[in-house]
Design a protein around this motif. Structure first.
Motif, short mmCIF file in Angstrom:
data_model
loop_
_atom_site.label_atom_id
_atom_site.label_comp_id
_atom_site.label_asym_id
_atom_site.label_seq_id
_atom_site.Cartn_x
_atom_site.Cartn_y
_atom_site.Cartn_z
N SER A 89 -7.44 4.33 2.49
CA SER A 89 -7.72 3.00 1.51
C SER A 89 -8.38 3.79 0.46
O SER A 89 -8.38 2.53 -0.55
CB SER A 89 -8.77 2.35 2.76
OG SER A 89 -8.11 1.92 3.93
N VAL A 90 -8.99 4.69 0.37
CA VAL A 90 -9.72 5.32 -0.62
C VAL A 90 -9.10 6.65 -1.10
O VAL A 90 -9.04 7.59 -0.09
CB VAL A 90 -11.40 5.47 -0.71
CG1 VAL A 90 -11.71 6.23 -2.03
CG2 VAL A 90 -11.90 3.90 -0.57
N GLN A 146 -6.24 -0.78 -1.58
CA GLN A 146 -6.08 0.36 -1.66
C GLN A 146 -6.74 1.11 -2.94
O GLN A 146 -6.23 0.60 -4.10
CB GLN A 146 -4.70 0.56 -1.38
CG GLN A 146 -4.47 2.33 -1.13
CD GLN A 146 -3.37 2.66 -0.85
OE1 GLN A 146 -2.33 1.90 -1.30
NE2 GLN A 146 -2.91 3.57 0.08
N VAL A 147 -7.67 1.98 -2.84
CA VAL A 147 -8.13 2.43 -4.27
C VAL A 147 -7.80 3.83 -4.60
O VAL A 147 -7.77 4.61 -3.43
CB VAL A 147 -9.81 2.40 -4.27
CG1 VAL A 147 -10.54 3.01 -5.44
CG2 VAL A 147 -10.27 0.89 -3.88
N TYR A 148 -7.52 3.97 -5.81
CA TYR A 148 -6.88 5.51 -6.15
C TYR A 148 -7.77 5.83 -7.53
O TYR A 148 -7.87 4.81 -8.19
CB TYR A 148 -5.58 5.46 -6.57
CG TYR A 148 -4.77 5.51 -5.34
CD1 TYR A 148 -4.31 6.81 -5.04
CD2 TYR A 148 -4.16 4.47 -4.99
CE1 TYR A 148 -3.44 6.89 -3.80
CE2 TYR A 148 -3.35 4.47 -3.86
CZ TYR A 148 -2.95 5.72 -3.40
OH TYR A 148 -2.16 5.71 -2.28
N MET A 164 0.88 -1.16 0.10
CA MET A 164 0.03 -0.07 0.18
C MET A 164 1.00 1.32 -0.09
O MET A 164 1.74 1.29 0.64
CB MET A 164 -0.74 -0.14 1.26
CG MET A 164 -1.96 -1.02 1.32
SD MET A 164 -2.68 -1.46 -0.20
CE MET A 164 -4.23 -2.45 0.44
N SER A 190 -12.21 -1.59 -0.43
CA SER A 190 -11.36 -0.81 0.33
C SER A 190 -11.29 -1.53 2.05
O SER A 190 -10.08 -1.45 2.46
CB SER A 190 -11.46 0.66 0.46
OG SER A 190 -12.67 0.98 1.22
N GLN A 191 -12.59 -1.49 2.41
CA GLN A 191 -12.52 -2.37 3.75
C GLN A 191 -11.97 -3.66 3.78
O GLN A 191 -11.56 -4.16 4.92
CB GLN A 191 -14.13 -2.21 4.00
CG GLN A 191 -14.78 -0.76 4.23
CD GLN A 191 -14.25 -0.14 5.25
OE1 GLN A 191 -13.15 0.86 5.00
NE2 GLN A 191 -14.49 -0.08 6.52
N ILE A 241 -11.42 9.19 3.92
CA ILE A 241 -11.20 9.00 2.61
C ILE A 241 -10.36 10.23 1.97
O ILE A 241 -11.16 11.47 2.46
CB ILE A 241 -12.56 8.71 1.86
CG1 ILE A 241 -13.16 7.48 2.25
CG2 ILE A 241 -12.22 9.04 0.50
CD1 ILE A 241 -14.42 7.15 1.65
#
Length: 338
Positions: free
Chosen positions: A23-24, A268-270, A1, A263-264, A293
């Motif tokens: 995470s987001v 890991q979100v972009y 991450m 994400s939970q 976020i």
């Protein structure tokens, strides 16, 4: 991450530093402010480390990295030095990902080799990164693959196709991954399957080729396939460029909820977006679940592109997307009163 990213003299940026990653993570800004540049920088670092870890060849990380940057950005004059910001001397990038820090730099005359960079490279445990570009790939899978090694479709498209071709394994998903799959399944009826190296939509006994399938369904089924073949799993970095493209507002809201579930579950979100629905839905999710976020707002000034960072738990920051929405509302009110 990812935990840190620094760009200096890179594309549109004199200096860009992102110190707090969540995470987001959402990037917004007007056109030509460098949103995709940032996403691709994250991808080049993560994907080069993934390829280095999994490669059986004796290539160094810097060799793999240089090749990845070249084919992802496809720079002018076909040389890496074209990525150095005009007026800048040397491009420098530093990042911390998967618990280790990496950095590299090169000058304006660099062709296709990176010589200055991290020497001791740690191979992360099972690194995975997925980039979903704006244009869908399911319709023209074979045609896009045929252009590999040529300028045109950048390497993010070819890497995505390779990930989509991984066979789906029968696995029971639990927890937030199951919630994500259910959220996706609720958006369309049927299954996307591969047959003779082509994707088709199967509904009961009926089958449909990709040109017959709505663009939004292809976008949704891409993520579904990547989850089911475990290209997306806990620890994956998932990068999406304008995921709202071709989606109805109701589908955008459900799609964002699915990304939140991922994400939970440890993904890991972009994402980069121009959509009010995207940022508003993530603001609601951040406040509802009391979850950080991050939103990065890029702005073009006389001195260059600047970045501001906010936590959506604290509400939507001032930004052009909200301003445009308010402007339309005010025009509507004025017309109603006239």
């Amino acid at each position: 991450m990812f935990k840190h990213l620094l760009l200096e003299n890179f594309g549109t940026f004199s200096r860009f530093e992102w110190s707090e990653h969540a995470s987001v993570n959402i990037i917004i800004g007007e056109n030509d402010t460098g949103k995709t540049y940032v996403l691709k920088a994250l991808y080049c670092i993560a994907k080069s480390l993934e390829d280095y870890t999994n490669s059986a060849q004796a290539k160094s990380w810097k060799e793999i990295l240089a090749d990845k940057i070249y084919w992802v950005y496809q720079p002018n004059q076909q040389k890496l030095g074209a990525l150095v910001k005009r007026g800048g001397d040397r491009l420098h990038l530093a990042a911390t990902i998967w618990e280790n820090s990496y950095q590299f730099e090169f000058g304006k005359d660099t062709k296709n080799t990176i010589t200055k960079g991290t020497e001791e490279v740690f191979k992360p445990l099972e690194p995975k990164v997925v980039y979903v570009p704006t244009k869908e790939v399911l319709t023209a899978l074979g045609s896009i693959s045929a252009t590999e090694g040529q300028f045109g479709f950048d390497e993010t498209y070819h890497d995505l196709i390779r990930a989509l071709r991984i066979p789906i394994q029968q696995k029971k998903f639990n927890g937030d991954f199951q919630k994500a799959l259910k959220a996706l399944a609720a958006l369309f009826d049927g299954d996307i399957i591969m047959r003779n190296d082509e994707f088709i939509l199967k509904r009961g006994r009926e089958t449909y080729s990709m040109p017959q399938v709505a663009e939004g369904i292809k976008k949704i089924s891409t993520i579904t396939t990547l989850i089911r073949n475990q290209s997306i799993q806990p620890g994956t970095v998932l990068i999406l460029d304008e995921p709202e493209t071709s989606l109805h507002p109701n589908a955008i809201i459900a799609f964002c909820e699915m990304l939140f579930y991922l994400s939970q579950a440890g993904v890991q979100v972009y994402l980069a977006t121009h959509s009010y629905f995207v940022i508003k839905q993530f603001e609601i999710l951040a406040r509802k679940h009391k979850t950080n976020i991050q939103i990065c707002s890029l702005d073009k000034t006389a001195e260059g592109v600047t970045a501001k960072f906010s936590d959506l738990q604290e509400g939507l920051p001032d930004n052009p997307i909200v301003d445009a929405s308010i402007g339309l509302y005010e025009q509507d009110v004025e017309l109603g009163l006239s």
